[in-house]
Scaffold this motif. Sequence first.
Motif, PDB file in Angstrom:
ATOM      1  N   GLN A  42     -10.696  21.795 -11.540  1.00 32.30           N
ATOM      2  CA  GLN A  42     -11.740  22.141 -12.511  1.00 32.30           C
ATOM      3  C   GLN A  42     -13.133  22.064 -11.884  1.00 32.30           C
ATOM      4  O   GLN A  42     -13.964  22.936 -12.125  1.00 32.30           O
ATOM      5  CB  GLN A  42     -11.645  21.238 -13.735  1.00 32.30           C
ATOM      6  CG  GLN A  42     -10.435  21.554 -14.592  1.00 32.30           C
ATOM      7  CD  GLN A  42     -10.322  20.668 -15.802  1.00 32.30           C
ATOM      8  OE1 GLN A  42     -10.611  19.458 -15.725  1.00 32.30           O
ATOM      9  NE2 GLN A  42      -9.909  21.229 -16.928  1.00 32.30           N
ATOM     10  N   ARG A  43     -13.411  21.035 -11.086  1.00 37.30           N
ATOM     11  CA  ARG A  43     -14.726  20.931 -10.429  1.00 37.30           C
ATOM     12  C   ARG A  43     -14.966  22.129  -9.515  1.00 37.30           C
ATOM     13  O   ARG A  43     -16.057  22.692  -9.496  1.00 37.30           O
ATOM     14  CB  ARG A  43     -14.835  19.652  -9.616  1.00 37.30           C
ATOM     15  CG  ARG A  43     -15.224  18.452 -10.416  1.00 37.30           C
ATOM     16  CD  ARG A  43     -15.575  17.286  -9.501  1.00 37.30           C
ATOM     17  NE  ARG A  43     -15.586  16.069 -10.274  1.00 37.30           N
ATOM     18  CZ  ARG A  43     -14.883  14.995 -10.000  1.00 37.30           C
ATOM     19  NH1 ARG A  43     -14.116  14.948  -8.934  1.00 37.30           N
ATOM     20  NH2 ARG A  43     -14.943  13.934 -10.770  1.00 37.30           N
ATOM     21  N   HIS A  46     -19.664  26.713 -20.004  1.00 31.12           N
ATOM     22  CA  HIS A  46     -18.380  26.600 -20.699  1.00 31.12           C
ATOM     23  C   HIS A  46     -17.886  27.987 -21.120  1.00 31.12           C
ATOM     24  O   HIS A  46     -16.714  28.330 -20.911  1.00 31.12           O
ATOM     25  CB  HIS A  46     -18.520  25.666 -21.904  1.00 31.12           C
ATOM     26  CG  HIS A  46     -17.244  25.438 -22.640  1.00 31.12           C
ATOM     27  ND1 HIS A  46     -17.072  25.822 -23.944  1.00 31.12           N
ATOM     28  CD2 HIS A  46     -16.078  24.876 -22.240  1.00 31.12           C
ATOM     29  CE1 HIS A  46     -15.852  25.507 -24.322  1.00 31.12           C
ATOM     30  NE2 HIS A  46     -15.224  24.924 -23.325  1.00 31.12           N
ATOM     31  N   VAL A  87     -10.973  24.628 -19.636  1.00 40.63           N
ATOM     32  CA  VAL A  87     -11.786  23.423 -19.494  1.00 40.63           C
ATOM     33  C   VAL A  87     -12.482  23.144 -20.826  1.00 40.63           C
ATOM     34  O   VAL A  87     -12.890  24.073 -21.531  1.00 40.63           O
ATOM     35  CB  VAL A  87     -12.799  23.597 -18.330  1.00 40.63           C
ATOM     36  CG1 VAL A  87     -13.800  24.689 -18.612  1.00 40.63           C
ATOM     37  CG2 VAL A  87     -13.500  22.321 -17.991  1.00 40.63           C
ATOM     38  N   SER A  88     -12.607  21.870 -21.173  1.00 47.04           N
ATOM     39  CA  SER A  88     -13.300  21.495 -22.409  1.00 47.04           C
ATOM     40  C   SER A  88     -14.802  21.428 -22.157  1.00 47.04           C
ATOM     41  O   SER A  88     -15.247  21.277 -21.011  1.00 47.04           O
ATOM     42  CB  SER A  88     -12.796  20.143 -22.912  1.00 47.04           C
ATOM     43  OG  SER A  88     -13.247  19.109 -22.053  1.00 47.04           O
ATOM     44  N   THR A 130     -15.689  18.207 -20.433  1.00 42.07           N
ATOM     45  CA  THR A 130     -15.444  18.236 -18.989  1.00 42.07           C
ATOM     46  C   THR A 130     -16.556  18.970 -18.267  1.00 42.07           C
ATOM     47  O   THR A 130     -16.984  18.559 -17.189  1.00 42.07           O
ATOM     48  CB  THR A 130     -14.072  18.887 -18.689  1.00 42.07           C
ATOM     49  OG1 THR A 130     -13.052  18.092 -19.309  1.00 42.07           O
ATOM     50  CG2 THR A 130     -13.811  18.987 -17.203  1.00 42.07           C
ATOM     51  N   ASN A 173     -19.489  16.594 -18.117  1.00 41.69           N
ATOM     52  CA  ASN A 173     -19.229  15.564 -17.106  1.00 41.69           C
ATOM     53  C   ASN A 173     -19.412  16.118 -15.699  1.00 41.69           C
ATOM     54  O   ASN A 173     -20.051  15.478 -14.853  1.00 41.69           O
ATOM     55  CB  ASN A 173     -17.824  14.988 -17.266  1.00 41.69           C
ATOM     56  CG  ASN A 173     -17.688  14.123 -18.494  1.00 41.69           C
ATOM     57  OD1 ASN A 173     -18.665  13.601 -19.017  1.00 41.69           O
ATOM     58  ND2 ASN A 173     -16.469  13.983 -18.984  1.00 41.69           N
ATOM     59  N   ALA A 174     -18.870  17.293 -15.437  1.00 40.88           N
ATOM     60  CA  ALA A 174     -18.981  17.893 -14.099  1.00 40.88           C
ATOM     61  C   ALA A 174     -20.442  18.196 -13.765  1.00 40.88           C
ATOM     62  O   ALA A 174     -20.900  17.923 -12.652  1.00 40.88           O
ATOM     63  CB  ALA A 174     -18.139  19.159 -14.013  1.00 40.88           C
TER      64      ALA A 174
END
Length: 141
Positions: free
Chosen positions: A26-27, A48, A58-59, A62, A65-66
């Motif tokens: 995901q990152r 997003h 991906v939420s 997330t 956060n990333a």
Amino acid sequence: MVSVNPKDRIAVDRRVRDAGLRPTRQRVALADLLFAKGDRHLSAEELHEEALAAGVPVSLATVYNALHQFTDAGLLRILAVEGSKTYFDTNTSDHHHFFVEGENKVFDIASGPVKVINLPEPPEGMEIANVDIIVRLRPKR
């Protein structure tokens, strides 16, 4: 899912790893979306939407956060523009911004014309890290 050239994926993977972050799928996918189009200013919600459109599951949490991890690692610069509206800038150099009110557009001010003088002395044991100037624009009335 977004199709990434294997060489580009390795470069993005290395960029994430070199910043001290574990290059999770995901990152790396989010970093690829962020950095593949040059210098950009994006909100977490915009990234997003791009991720979902590119097939990256991906939420929004997330993504937030990333983005904050990328910022802490020096890959992004954070811009608090409109109360709770925050943008993330892929250009981490010292520069200033225009913000178009009502359109929520942020773009760089060309280097050179802005000078910041007479800054206050920071408190004991502190130093000024940088100064962000955001010039707000609106259509002429």
